[in-house]
Design an enzyme around this catalytic site. Structure first.
Site, PDB file in Angstrom:
ATOM      1  N   ARG A  51     -37.802   7.223  28.822  1.00 38.34           N
ATOM      2  CA  ARG A  51     -37.541   6.144  27.872  1.00 38.34           C
ATOM      3  C   ARG A  51     -38.726   5.190  27.929  1.00 38.34           C
ATOM      4  O   ARG A  51     -39.637   5.358  28.729  1.00 38.34           O
ATOM      5  CB  ARG A  51     -36.191   5.448  28.101  1.00 38.34           C
ATOM      6  CG  ARG A  51     -35.640   5.374  29.485  1.00 38.34           C
ATOM      7  CD  ARG A  51     -36.401   4.494  30.411  1.00 38.34           C
ATOM      8  NE  ARG A  51     -36.608   3.170  29.860  1.00 38.34           N
ATOM      9  CZ  ARG A  51     -37.566   2.351  30.231  1.00 38.34           C
ATOM     10  NH1 ARG A  51     -38.438   2.708  31.179  1.00 38.34           N
ATOM     11  NH2 ARG A  51     -37.707   1.165  29.683  1.00 38.34           N
ATOM     12  N   GLY A  52     -38.679   4.160  27.064  1.00 42.19           N
ATOM     13  CA  GLY A  52     -39.843   3.283  26.936  1.00 42.19           C
ATOM     14  C   GLY A  52     -40.701   3.824  25.797  1.00 42.19           C
ATOM     15  O   GLY A  52     -40.972   5.034  25.730  1.00 42.19           O
ATOM     16  N   ALA A  53     -41.133   2.927  24.896  1.00 35.39           N
ATOM     17  CA  ALA A  53     -41.768   3.373  23.653  1.00 35.39           C
ATOM     18  C   ALA A  53     -42.972   4.307  23.858  1.00 35.39           C
ATOM     19  O   ALA A  53     -43.006   5.406  23.275  1.00 35.39           O
ATOM     20  CB  ALA A  53     -42.153   2.146  22.828  1.00 35.39           C
ATOM     21  N   ARG A  88     -34.533   9.296  18.667  1.00 30.15           N
ATOM     22  CA  ARG A  88     -34.260   7.855  18.809  1.00 30.15           C
ATOM     23  C   ARG A  88     -34.972   7.133  17.656  1.00 30.15           C
ATOM     24  O   ARG A  88     -36.128   7.444  17.359  1.00 30.15           O
ATOM     25  CB  ARG A  88     -34.755   7.307  20.165  1.00 30.15           C
ATOM     26  CG  ARG A  88     -33.932   7.817  21.348  1.00 30.15           C
ATOM     27  CD  ARG A  88     -34.247   7.078  22.630  1.00 30.15           C
ATOM     28  NE  ARG A  88     -33.655   5.745  22.656  1.00 30.15           N
ATOM     29  CZ  ARG A  88     -33.925   4.833  23.594  1.00 30.15           C
ATOM     30  NH1 ARG A  88     -34.781   5.101  24.564  1.00 30.15           N
ATOM     31  NH2 ARG A  88     -33.336   3.645  23.558  1.00 30.15           N
ATOM     32  N   ASP A 242     -40.948  -2.251  21.211  1.00 24.76           N
ATOM     33  CA  ASP A 242     -40.708  -0.892  20.698  1.00 24.76           C
ATOM     34  C   ASP A 242     -41.262  -0.720  19.289  1.00 24.76           C
ATOM     35  O   ASP A 242     -41.545   0.395  18.857  1.00 24.76           O
ATOM     36  CB  ASP A 242     -39.216  -0.582  20.711  1.00 24.76           C
ATOM     37  CG  ASP A 242     -38.738  -0.478  22.144  1.00 24.76           C
ATOM     38  OD1 ASP A 242     -38.382  -1.516  22.727  1.00 24.76           O
ATOM     39  OD2 ASP A 242     -38.772   0.637  22.690  1.00 24.76           O
ATOM     40  N   ASN A 252     -37.693  -5.469  20.471  1.00 24.30           N
ATOM     41  CA  ASN A 252     -37.692  -5.025  21.871  1.00 24.30           C
ATOM     42  C   ASN A 252     -36.236  -4.937  22.328  1.00 24.30           C
ATOM     43  O   ASN A 252     -35.300  -5.207  21.571  1.00 24.30           O
ATOM     44  CB  ASN A 252     -38.498  -5.998  22.740  1.00 24.30           C
ATOM     45  CG  ASN A 252     -38.753  -5.454  24.134  1.00 24.30           C
ATOM     46  OD1 ASN A 252     -39.130  -4.284  24.301  1.00 24.30           O
ATOM     47  ND2 ASN A 252     -38.532  -6.254  25.162  1.00 24.30           N
ATOM     48  N   LYS A 253     -36.046  -4.568  23.568  1.00 21.80           N
ATOM     49  CA  LYS A 253     -34.702  -4.391  24.139  1.00 21.80           C
ATOM     50  C   LYS A 253     -33.810  -5.593  23.842  1.00 21.80           C
ATOM     51  O   LYS A 253     -34.250  -6.737  23.933  1.00 21.80           O
ATOM     52  CB  LYS A 253     -34.840  -4.182  25.646  1.00 21.80           C
ATOM     53  CG  LYS A 253     -33.558  -3.964  26.408  1.00 21.80           C
ATOM     54  CD  LYS A 253     -32.713  -2.854  25.865  1.00 21.80           C
ATOM     55  CE  LYS A 253     -33.438  -1.524  25.776  1.00 21.80           C
ATOM     56  NZ  LYS A 253     -32.698  -0.494  25.006  1.00 21.80           N
TER      57      LYS A 253
END
Ligand code: MRU
Length: 366
Positions: A51-53, A88, A242, A252-253
């Site tokens: 995970r993580g862009a 995603r 992201d 972002n998150k």
């Protein structure tokens, strides 16, 4: 970064397969997972093994390479790319990496595509490492100036949300790269780590990374940041992204927006660190960014290690209470002090972004 003295990236090639670190098992176990097919890569992205862009983009790129090894035809290239793109929706690095792969591979004869695809995916990974290292240098400069401007206090408090460290990228990280570089250069940084409910990327991954590198940090509940800012205990915030629009709105998150509002209210500098692969030049308004909604199960249940040393999943809401699990939010550009990119630091607006990336002027949305 090093784990137990051994240098690691988050993704690497091992013969005809790809190895990644299983982030669903951190911080309690450091385990590798082997991806042998494009479907494996898609599943790893969906289930957040990776995970993580930037890392999602790198995994998708290698997913295409695995697809080309199985079947280098035009139709399979299109099908595998679409399957990976659908895993995603929010991080634009995914679509960016797939476009890069597609543009390279459509110029290559099918019999040479697998080799070209592995090479291009490796280039995407190397470029991400170089970008994050440069972001680290520019961000380190900001941290140093802030620390010196405050008379070199014994502790400089930086708040971060989610995990935008090396685990979210190929190496170094975005928001954490400046922190690693400042720490390594002797600046006494201390990091407030937002736990980042519901999946706890801060508590599980950021705390793990910082601890492994020896960076002083404290995990806080997501709602604590406002209180700490009110008491003058946050010197700056740095987060990742992201997807950032051509006008500087930052997705972002979920929870990032509330921190930006609190930082604005208390004059705390709020920086966003991102490589250019995270910029969606086609959008001028953050409200147009597709926001992922994940299973409510991630919210209604928590996973943690019990006294028996085993992982347990427990329910934390009453039977039958529904939950809404929105994974990202958008911080309008006006709450962002600056964007830290691989080409330098700029204000969060179209003019400033285009001054760093003039080659995008033609297509950038207004
Ligand atoms: O849902 P995740 O864990 O993939 O979300 C990750 C984030 O929101 C990060 O902050 C973002 O990708 C920046 S990563 C360098």
């Amino acid at each position: 970064m090093k784990i137990n003295g051994r240098p690691y990236r988050t993704i690497w090639r091992d013969g005809d397969a790809i190895q990644v670190i299983d982030q669903t098992r951190l911080p309690f176990a450091f385990a590798e997972v082997t991806l042998r097919t494009a479907a494996d890569a898609g599943e790893a992205i969906k289930t957040m093994i990776v995970r993580g862009a930037p890392l999602i983009g790198a995994t998708a790129a290698y997913g295409v390479a695995l697809a080309m090894k199985a079947d280098p035809s035009d139709s399979y290239l299109a099908d595998a790319s679409e399957m990976l793109r659908a895993t995603r929706p929010t991080a634009v690095n995914l679509a960016w990496a797939l476009t890069e792969m597609r543009q390279t591979l459509q110029l290559v004869a099918p019999e040479n595509r697998a080799a070209a695809a592995f090479q291009k995916a490796a280039e995407i990974c190397d470029a991400d490492v170089a970008s994050c290292a440069a972001i680290g240098d520019y961000g380190h400069g900001i941290i140093r100036r802030l620390w010196e401007g405050k008379g070199k206090p014994a502790r400089l408090n930086i708040l971060t949300h989610c995990n935008a460290g090396w685990l979210a990228c190929v190496d170094w990280g975005t928001a954490l790269a400046p922190i690693y570089k400042a720490h390594d250069a002797g600046i006494p940084v201390h990091v407030w780590v937002d736990e980042t409910r519901p999946r706890n990327q801060g508590a599980s991954l950021t705390a793990y990374e910082l601890g492994a590198h020896g960076v002083p940090h404290t995990v806080i509940a997501d709602n604590t940041g406002g209180h700490l800012m009110q008491r003058g205990q946050v010197d700056m915030a740095i987060v990742g992204s992201d997807r950032t629009t051509a006008t500087g709105d930052v997705c972002n998150k979920v929870g990032t927006y509330l921190k930006a509002l609190a930082a604005h209210a208390h004059d705390v500098p709020f920086y966003v660190a991102l490589p250019s692969s995270t910029i969606d030049w086609s959008l001028a308004d953050g409200r147009l960014i597709p926001i992922e909604e994940r299973s409510a199960d991630e919210l209604t249940h928590m996973v943690g290690r019990g006294a028996d040393g085993k992982l347990h999943k427990v329910q934390v809401v009453p039977d039958g209470s529904p939950g809404l699990n929105v994974a990202f939010d958008v911080t309008p550009a006006r709450y962002v002090t600056g964007l830290i990119t691989e080409r330098g630091v700029c204000e969060a607006n179209r003019t400033a972004l285009l001054a760093l990336y003039p080659e995008q002027a033609r297509g950038a949305a207004e």
